[in-house]
Write a protein that holds these residues in place. Structure first.
Motif, short mmCIF file in Angstrom:
data_model
loop_
_atom_site.label_atom_id
_atom_site.label_comp_id
_atom_site.label_asym_id
_atom_site.label_seq_id
_atom_site.Cartn_x
_atom_site.Cartn_y
_atom_site.Cartn_z
N GLY A 139 -0.12 -18.83 17.54
CA GLY A 139 -0.44 -17.42 17.54
C GLY A 139 0.46 -16.62 16.61
N THR A 140 1.74 -17.01 16.53
CA THR A 140 2.68 -16.30 15.66
C THR A 140 2.30 -16.45 14.20
N VAL A 141 1.95 -17.67 13.80
CA VAL A 141 1.56 -17.90 12.40
C VAL A 141 0.26 -17.17 12.08
N MET A 142 -0.71 -17.21 12.99
CA MET A 142 -1.95 -16.49 12.77
C MET A 142 -1.70 -14.99 12.65
N GLY A 143 -0.83 -14.46 13.50
CA GLY A 143 -0.49 -13.05 13.42
C GLY A 143 0.21 -12.72 12.11
N GLY A 144 1.10 -13.61 11.66
CA GLY A 144 1.78 -13.40 10.39
C GLY A 144 0.83 -13.44 9.22
N LEU A 145 -0.12 -14.38 9.24
CA LEU A 145 -1.12 -14.45 8.16
C LEU A 145 -2.00 -13.21 8.14
N PHE A 146 -2.32 -12.69 9.33
CA PHE A 146 -3.09 -11.45 9.39
C PHE A 146 -2.32 -10.30 8.74
N LEU A 147 -1.05 -10.15 9.09
CA LEU A 147 -0.25 -9.06 8.54
C LEU A 147 -0.08 -9.20 7.02
N LEU A 148 0.14 -10.44 6.55
CA LEU A 148 0.29 -10.66 5.12
C LEU A 148 -0.99 -10.34 4.36
N SER A 149 -2.12 -10.81 4.88
CA SER A 149 -3.39 -10.56 4.19
C SER A 149 -3.80 -9.10 4.28
N TRP A 150 -3.45 -8.44 5.39
CA TRP A 150 -3.74 -7.01 5.51
C TRP A 150 -2.87 -6.21 4.53
N ALA A 151 -1.61 -6.61 4.38
CA ALA A 151 -0.74 -5.97 3.40
C ALA A 151 -1.27 -6.19 1.98
N ALA A 152 -1.72 -7.43 1.70
CA ALA A 152 -2.28 -7.72 0.38
C ALA A 152 -3.54 -6.89 0.13
N GLN A 153 -4.36 -6.74 1.17
CA GLN A 153 -5.57 -5.91 1.04
C GLN A 153 -5.19 -4.47 0.70
N SER A 154 -4.18 -3.94 1.38
CA SER A 154 -3.81 -2.55 1.16
C SER A 154 -3.25 -2.33 -0.24
N ILE A 155 -2.47 -3.31 -0.74
CA ILE A 155 -1.89 -3.18 -2.08
C ILE A 155 -2.97 -3.32 -3.15
N ALA A 156 -3.81 -4.36 -3.02
CA ALA A 156 -4.89 -4.54 -3.99
C ALA A 156 -5.89 -3.39 -3.89
N GLY A 157 -6.12 -2.91 -2.67
CA GLY A 157 -7.04 -1.80 -2.48
C GLY A 157 -6.54 -0.53 -3.14
N VAL A 173 -3.44 7.84 -6.28
CA VAL A 173 -2.75 8.13 -5.02
C VAL A 173 -1.70 7.06 -4.77
N SER A 174 -0.76 7.35 -3.90
CA SER A 174 0.26 6.38 -3.53
C SER A 174 -0.31 5.35 -2.56
N TRP A 175 0.48 4.29 -2.29
CA TRP A 175 0.05 3.29 -1.30
C TRP A 175 -0.16 3.95 0.06
N ALA A 176 0.78 4.78 0.48
CA ALA A 176 0.65 5.47 1.77
C ALA A 176 -0.56 6.38 1.77
N GLY A 177 -0.82 7.02 0.63
CA GLY A 177 -1.99 7.89 0.54
C GLY A 177 -3.28 7.11 0.66
N TYR A 178 -3.31 5.90 0.05
CA TYR A 178 -4.52 5.09 0.14
C TYR A 178 -4.76 4.59 1.55
N VAL A 179 -3.68 4.15 2.22
CA VAL A 179 -3.82 3.63 3.58
C VAL A 179 -4.38 4.70 4.53
N ALA A 180 -4.21 5.95 4.19
CA ALA A 180 -4.73 7.04 5.02
C ALA A 180 -6.14 7.45 4.63
N THR A 181 -6.75 6.79 3.64
CA THR A 181 -8.08 7.19 3.17
C THR A 181 -9.19 6.53 3.99
#
Length: 231
Positions: A139-157, A173-181
């Protein structure tokens, strides 16, 4: 010579589930890249811009965000399911533990500590932090992979979103600005809802429906109320 052929055949047979899905993943990913490239260049032409090469598209933020937004939802699905099924049950489903077994179970049932067997993983019998970590590693590794891929999505997005804004002569817009869109959350939530629906459907349908020979199904003749038994 025959021994080598048998060894290769045995390897493919013993790992056929992983190999089949791994190869299918690569094929589908390649198809996604090809169709995504065509769609991207079509949009570039509509915007009066030069199309890009396939190699450039593979390195683009548009391709990265399309891939990672699906990955993060898949890892989230497994993370929630792995942890959720520790305590949550569904009577009649092979996807659930037996109703009376809800919880983390005893060390005897989990073959931990002094109850570890000779063929148990080494960390299962240590009785220290290694056992604690290993007991929650999936579960820990799956959770870590989720967070990493979600972070990658936000950066690429963020990069893809800003490319689109620049083509429309708008300020980035900034990264924080995009995450709020709405764009970020629309991409995210449309994947989350589909994964959660798929899990719920599998849990419920497996109560009443069967697939002979599949470990995801109860035996064909098992009663609908039978819980936690796979065929």
């Amino acid at each position: 010579m025959n021994g080598n052929r048998e060894a290769r055949a045995g390897f493919w047979r013993d790992n056929s589930l992983t190999l089949t899905f791994g190869i299918a993943f690569l094929v589908v990913l390649a198809c996604q890249a090809l169709t995504g490239h065509a769609e991207f260049n079509e949009q570039m032409t509509v915007d009066g811009l030069q199309p890009i090469t396939f190699t450039d598209y593979l390195a683009s933020s548009d391709f990265a965000v399309d891939v990672t937004e699906n990955w993060q939802s898949e890892f989230l699905q497994f993370f929630l399911y792995i942890f959720g099924t520790v305590y949550l049950v569904q009577r009649g489903s092979p996807e659930s533990k037996k109703v009376h077994e809800a919880g983390i179970e005893s060390e005897r049932e989990q073959r931990m500590g002094e109850h570890a067997r000779p063929d148990s993983p080494r960390w299962a019998g240590t009785g220290d932090w290694r056992q604690t970590l290993y007991a929650r590693s999936l579960g820990t590794v799956m959770g870590g992979l989720f967070l990493l891929s979600w972070a990658a999505q936000s950066i690429a997005g963020t990069a893809a979103y800003n490319d689109q804004r620049l083509r429309q002569l708008q300020d980035p817009v900034s990264w924080a600005g995009y995450v709020a869109t709405p764009d970020f959350w629309s991409r995210t939530l449309q994947n989350w809802q589909s994964e959660l629906l798929a899990v719920a459907a599998m849990v419920v349908l497996s109560i009443y429906l069967r697939q002979r020979g599949s470990p995801e199904s109860k035996p064909v003749g098992a009663a609908h109320t039978t819980t936690g038994i796979e065929g």
